[in-house]
Design a protein around this motif. Structure first.
Motif, PDB file in Angstrom:
ATOM      1  N   VAL A 127       7.839  -1.359   7.579  1.00 55.16           N
ATOM      2  CA  VAL A 127       6.959  -0.938   8.663  1.00 55.16           C
ATOM      3  C   VAL A 127       7.411  -1.654   9.930  1.00 55.16           C
TER       4      VAL A 127
ATOM      5  N   SER B  55      -2.315  -0.909  12.279  1.00 54.11           N
ATOM      6  CA  SER B  55      -1.539  -0.321  11.193  1.00 54.11           C
ATOM      7  C   SER B  55      -0.220   0.160  11.778  1.00 54.11           C
TER       8      SER B  55
ATOM      9  N   ARG C  42       0.833  -1.214   0.000  1.00 54.01           N
ATOM     10  CA  ARG C  42       0.000   0.000   0.000  1.00 54.01           C
ATOM     11  C   ARG C  42       0.862   1.257   0.000  1.00 54.01           C
ATOM     12  N   ARG C  43       1.926   1.245   0.764  1.00 53.53           N
ATOM     13  CA  ARG C  43       2.816   2.416   0.800  1.00 53.53           C
ATOM     14  C   ARG C  43       3.466   2.640  -0.566  1.00 53.53           C
TER      15      ARG C  43
ATOM     16  N   TYR D 105      11.706  -1.851  -0.400  1.00 52.16           N
ATOM     17  CA  TYR D 105      10.838  -2.111   0.744  1.00 52.16           C
ATOM     18  C   TYR D 105      11.072  -3.534   1.241  1.00 52.16           C
TER      19      TYR D 105
ATOM     20  N   LEU E  13       5.617   3.627   8.644  1.00 53.96           N
ATOM     21  CA  LEU E  13       6.730   3.358   7.751  1.00 53.96           C
ATOM     22  C   LEU E  13       8.000   3.940   8.350  1.00 53.96           C
TER      23      LEU E  13
ATOM     24  N   ARG F  20      13.389   0.480   3.490  1.00 58.07           N
ATOM     25  CA  ARG F  20      12.125   0.922   4.076  1.00 58.07           C
ATOM     26  C   ARG F  20      11.312  -0.285   4.538  1.00 58.07           C
TER      27      ARG F  20
ATOM     28  N   ASP G 163       9.266   7.607   9.298  1.00 57.30           N
ATOM     29  CA  ASP G 163       9.156   8.628   8.245  1.00 57.30           C
ATOM     30  C   ASP G 163       8.181   9.723   8.648  1.00 57.30           C
TER      31      ASP G 163
ATOM     32  N   ALA H 137       2.986   5.737  -3.310  1.00 61.31           N
ATOM     33  CA  ALA H 137       4.102   6.555  -3.788  1.00 61.31           C
ATOM     34  C   ALA H 137       4.193   6.571  -5.314  1.00 61.31           C
TER      35      ALA H 137
END
Length: 229
Positions: A143, A215, A1-2, A120, A218, A141, A229, A6
């Motif tokens: 989560v 949730s 999703r991130r 990621y 990031l 990157r 972030d 982007a």
């Protein structure tokens, strides 16, 4: 999703062989393609020794090397040619099963001309809970639990003072903190309820099935370590 948010759409998927790699890759592929993304290439590695070859082949650098060799033969001289990776990829998903694998894979992406692509990973890449800067992980990157990103320092200090020490216990500590909070809020745990807890393990809510969902923020590795972030 991130990554979709982007603007990325065409991914290189780096995944380990085996059951864990199958499971995580299938879940990621389903979510990615369901959101409109495409897996342009997949590199599967069985061991650390195969990391470089898997990345090289997925980026078509082996084809680039073959073209360069043919050109040198045609010109009949010692022409020096830089490798060139495929250009139809705009993001990398690196399913490293642990920190050691992440520290091996990330520099290889730079070496194989993919250092400009955003990378990621899952939180498995932070299995060692890296507290300081690590050049090999720079730019990666993922989560991660707010608890491991410096959230709620006073509570962290209190828990550390209780005798539960050691990096390996950090995730268990975070789970215990949020379990206690939810126990105290049991009256608000109705399906679809308004409960929102900004907890140690993430932002917690209750869905329509009465399940706790979370949730996560990031975060990116930089010279100082893993930062939100």
């Amino acid at each position: 999703r991130r990554a979709l948010g982007a603007g990325h759409r065409r991914a290189l998927l780096l995944r380990p062989a085996g059951d864990w790699g199958d499971k995580v890759a299938a879940a990621l592929r389903a979510a990615w393609t369901g959101g409109g993304g495409t897996v342009a290439a997949t590199a599967t590695f069985a061991s650390r020794e195969t990391h470089s070859d898997a990345i090289e082949q997925a980026l078509h650098l082996d084809r680039s090397a073959a073209r360069g060799a043919a050109l040198r033969r045609l010109l009949d001289r010692g022409t020096v040619l830089a490798g060139r990776r495929r250009e139809d990829i705009d993001v990398v998903f690196m399913l490293a099963p642990g920190t050691d694998a992440a520290k091996s894979l990330k520099p290889l992406l730079d070496y194989h001309y993919a250092g400009d692509l955003p990378v990621y990973a899952t939180s498995a890449a932070n299995s060692a809970e890296v507290s300081g800067g690590d050049r090999d992980l720079a730019g990666l990157r993922l989560v991660e639990l707010p608890w491991l990103l410096g959230a709620q320092p006073a509570l962290r200090e209190a828990v550390a003072g209780s005798g539960l020490r050691g990096a390996s216990l950090s995730r268990l500590q975070a789970l215990g903190v949020d379990a206690h909070r939810l126990a105290l809020s049991h009256g608000a745990l109705e399906p679809g309820g308004a409960l929102v807890v900004h907890g140690a393990t993430g932002k917690l809510t209750v869905n329509l099935r009465g399940e706790i969902e979370r949730s996560l923020p990031l975060a990116t590795f930089d010279s100082g370590g893993l930062r939100a972030d």
